[in-house]
Structure formats: structure tokens, C-alpha cells
Design a protein around this motif. Structure first.
Motif, PDB file in Angstrom:
ATOM      1  N   GLU A 223       0.661  -1.402  -0.514  1.00  0.00           N
ATOM      2  CA  GLU A 223       0.074   0.033  -0.053  1.00  0.00           C
ATOM      3  C   GLU A 223       1.007   1.005   0.160  1.00  0.00           C
ATOM      4  OE1 GLU A 223      -3.827   1.805   2.273  1.00  0.00           O
ATOM      5  OE2 GLU A 223      -2.590   0.101   3.626  1.00  0.00           O
ATOM      6  N   ARG A 224       2.088   1.499   0.883  1.00  0.00           N
ATOM      7  CA  ARG A 224       2.768   2.330   1.212  1.00  0.00           C
ATOM      8  C   ARG A 224       3.263   2.307  -0.515  1.00  0.00           C
ATOM      9  NH1 ARG A 224       3.656   7.079   4.011  1.00  0.00           N
ATOM     10  NH2 ARG A 224       5.881   7.729   3.997  1.00  0.00           N
ATOM     11  N   ALA A 225       3.856   1.636  -1.029  1.00  0.00           N
ATOM     12  CA  ALA A 225       4.627   1.976  -2.542  1.00  0.00           C
ATOM     13  C   ALA A 225       3.659   2.078  -3.605  1.00  0.00           C
ATOM     14  CB  ALA A 225       5.435   0.712  -2.839  1.00  0.00           C
ATOM     15  N   ALA A 226       2.215   1.927  -3.494  1.00  0.00           N
ATOM     16  CA  ALA A 226       1.344   2.449  -4.456  1.00  0.00           C
ATOM     17  C   ALA A 226       1.075   3.864  -3.780  1.00  0.00           C
ATOM     18  CB  ALA A 226      -0.286   1.762  -4.032  1.00  0.00           C
ATOM     19  N   TRP A 227       1.047   4.247  -2.884  1.00  0.00           N
ATOM     20  CA  TRP A 227       0.933   5.870  -2.765  1.00  0.00           C
ATOM     21  C   TRP A 227       1.757   6.415  -3.189  1.00  0.00           C
ATOM     22  CZ3 TRP A 227       3.510   9.265   0.785  1.00  0.00           C
ATOM     23  CH2 TRP A 227       2.681  10.308   1.557  1.00  0.00           C
ATOM     24  N   LEU A 228       2.766   5.833  -2.556  1.00  0.00           N
ATOM     25  CA  LEU A 228       4.626   6.334  -3.303  1.00  0.00           C
ATOM     26  C   LEU A 228       4.923   6.861  -5.009  1.00  0.00           C
ATOM     27  CD1 LEU A 228       6.620   5.199  -1.106  1.00  0.00           C
ATOM     28  CD2 LEU A 228       5.926   8.055  -1.587  1.00  0.00           C
TER      29      LEU A 228
END
Length: 278
Positions: A223-228
Motif C-alpha cells: 500500500e505504501r509503495a502504491a501511495w508513493l
């Protein structure tokens, strides 16, 4: 194109990426539901979704608001709202394209039961926004919002537990330093909106803090990677193109476990306009 997390929202690419993220991952929908639950919406007739973007928070508000309520989603990004209009067609919802600081120019004074603002108030002129919110609230009305832990200078206890593996941020920093010689930017000191500062701004406008709670939100590496990958959040900051940043992110993701969890901290505030305010 240069993307900026403060001013870069009125862009089709960013708006589409943000909308896709909110549908695929729970970060914004979960925080929206948390704020909506604190706003006493079942007895509200008029509610404002401030800095409403594509309508994720408006959707949470509509789920709790009465059938005859009016919900106003105000945002300065026309690109975000164009997507929101297609995603949400509830007849109770009205879209207003304007900066948060101009809220009182578009909503009648003392007409609103609740104002909800998710993940955005630190991007505004906070004093001006608080003054505008005070002007439109009815006596007893609520202003419910959150501030990211880094901006508020707070940390949920669970966020202090070391993660099982490297964070996406640390991996990005390592790759950026190795391949481009970019060193991490130290965090801003002191925090931009600590509780004493926001309490002072609210009190100065005539609003009283009734709740101030530090919460923790679980976030997977995926999720964090998708947000970035949303252009305005792409890291690292600096001269790299978006494509170069995505190359770094792809390499970081390849070296991590997508289900590893970190905890993001939030300061959640509920303020009220006293019944005897007018």
C-alpha cells in the motif's frame, strides 16, 4: 512535469492515480470513516467535506448522514472533482471548486452542522481555514480533522515498534543515494502543527477542542509503495523525473515483502462551536 504535494493536485495524471489508489487500498477510506464517525452525522442536516478531492471522505459522510442531508465537497482541484463527479452520484452531494480558505464565501454563515477534513489541513493556511469554519458552523457544530504524525510531532506507540523488514522509504533512500548521490532531506523541526499550536488557532477563532487523540493506522509495504506512485507523493524529492522515481520505487519493491506492515500516526481532533457562541 514537476509535481508538488502542496500545489500539484489539479492535474489529470495525479487525480486519476489518486482515485485508483483510494479504490484499491484502504488508507483514505479508513481514515475517512474514522473522522465521519466522530462528527455526529446522523443528526446533521448540512455537512462540509473540506479539501474533498475525489470524494472518498464524502462517501463516508453520505453513509452516515440523514436521507435529507446536504453534503458539500469543496476542493481547489477541478481535476480531482471531475473524477469525483463520475464516482459519486448521490443527489445529496454538491461539488464546490474553491480553496479551503474561501469556504465561507460559498457556504452561508452559521448553516453547517459539521465540517470534516481528511489528510489535508496542513496544506492550507490553517488560521484562515479555521476562521472560515468558525463562520459557517452552527452553535454546537463540529470541526473534525486529522494531522499527520510528522506534522503534529506525535507518534502512536505501535509506530515505534521496529518493522520486520526495511521500510519502502529506507530502501528508496538507499537506492537514490547509490545511483544518484541524493541524500535524505532531514525532517522539518519543529513540527508544523503541534497540538498546542492548533489548539491556540481553534480557541482564537472561538472553537473548543473536545477530543485530541493519537491514532495508528496499519499500512502494508504494498500500500505504501502504491501511495508513493501517485505523482505528488513520488520520492525522493529533488531533480529526478517521475519516471526515474518510479524506477527507484520498482527496485525497492522488488527487495521487500509486500505484506510487511508499518504503522502511520495521526493526531485526530474534534472541535466544537459552543452552543452560546452567537
Amino acid at each position: 512535469m514537476e509535481y508538488d504535494a502542496l500545489t500539484g493536485w489539479d492535474d489529470v495524471t495525479t487525480a486519476e492515480a489518486y482515485a485508483a489508489f483510494t479504490r484499491a487500498y484502504p488508507m483514505y477510506s479508513a481514515s475517512s470513516r474514522d473522522l465521519a464517525a466522530r462528527a455526529a452525522l446522523p443528526r446533521s442536516r448540512v455537512v462540509v467535506d473540506l479539501c474533498g478531492g475525489t470524494g472518498t471522505t464524502a462517501e463516508a459522510i453520505l453513509a452516515l448522514a440523514p436521507a435529507d442531508a446536504t453534503v458539500i465537497s469543496l476542493d481547489s482541484s477541478a481535476a480531482m472533482q471531475r473524477i469525483g463527479r463520475h464516482l459519486l452520484t448521490d443527489a445529496r452531494l454538491t461539488w464546490v471548486n474553491a480553496p479551503a480558505e474561501h469556504l465561507a464565501d460559498h457556504v452561508p454563515a452559521h448553516s453547517v452542522d459539521a465540517v470534516v477534513c481528511n489528510s489535508a489541513i496542513w496544506k492550507t493556511d490553517v488560521a484562515a481555514v479555521v476562521t472560515a469554519v468558525r463562520r459557517i458552523l452552527r452553535p454546537g457544530g463540529r470541526f473534525v480533522f486529522n494531522i499527520g504524525g510528522a506534522f503534529a510531532g506525535v507518534a502512536h506507540p505501535d509506530s515505534l515498534v521496529p518493522p520486520a523488514g526495511p521500510s519502502v522509504t529506507s530502501l528508496i533512500q538507499q537506492i537514490a543515494a547509490r545511483d544518484y548521490g541524493i541524500t535524505p532531506t532531514p525532517p522539518a523541526v519543529p513540527p508544523k502543527l503541534p497540538l498546542p499550536a492548533i489548539t491556540y488557532l481553534l480557541a482564537d477563532a472561538g472553537l473548543a477542542v473536545t477530543t485530541a487523540e493519537v491514532t495508528g493506522q496499519r499500512t502494508t509495504f504494498a500500500e505504501r509503495a502504491a501511495w508513493l506512485s501517485i505523482p505528488v507523493f513520488a520520492c525522493p524529492e529533488g531533480p529526478l523525473s517521475y519516471e526515474q522515481k518510479m524506477g527507484i520505487l520498482a527496485e525497492a519493491t522488488a527487495h521487500a515483502r509486500p505484506d510487511d506492515v508499518t504503522v502511520t500516526s495521526w493526531l485526530v481532533i474534534v472541535a466544537e462551536l459552543p452552543q452560546a457562541a452567537l
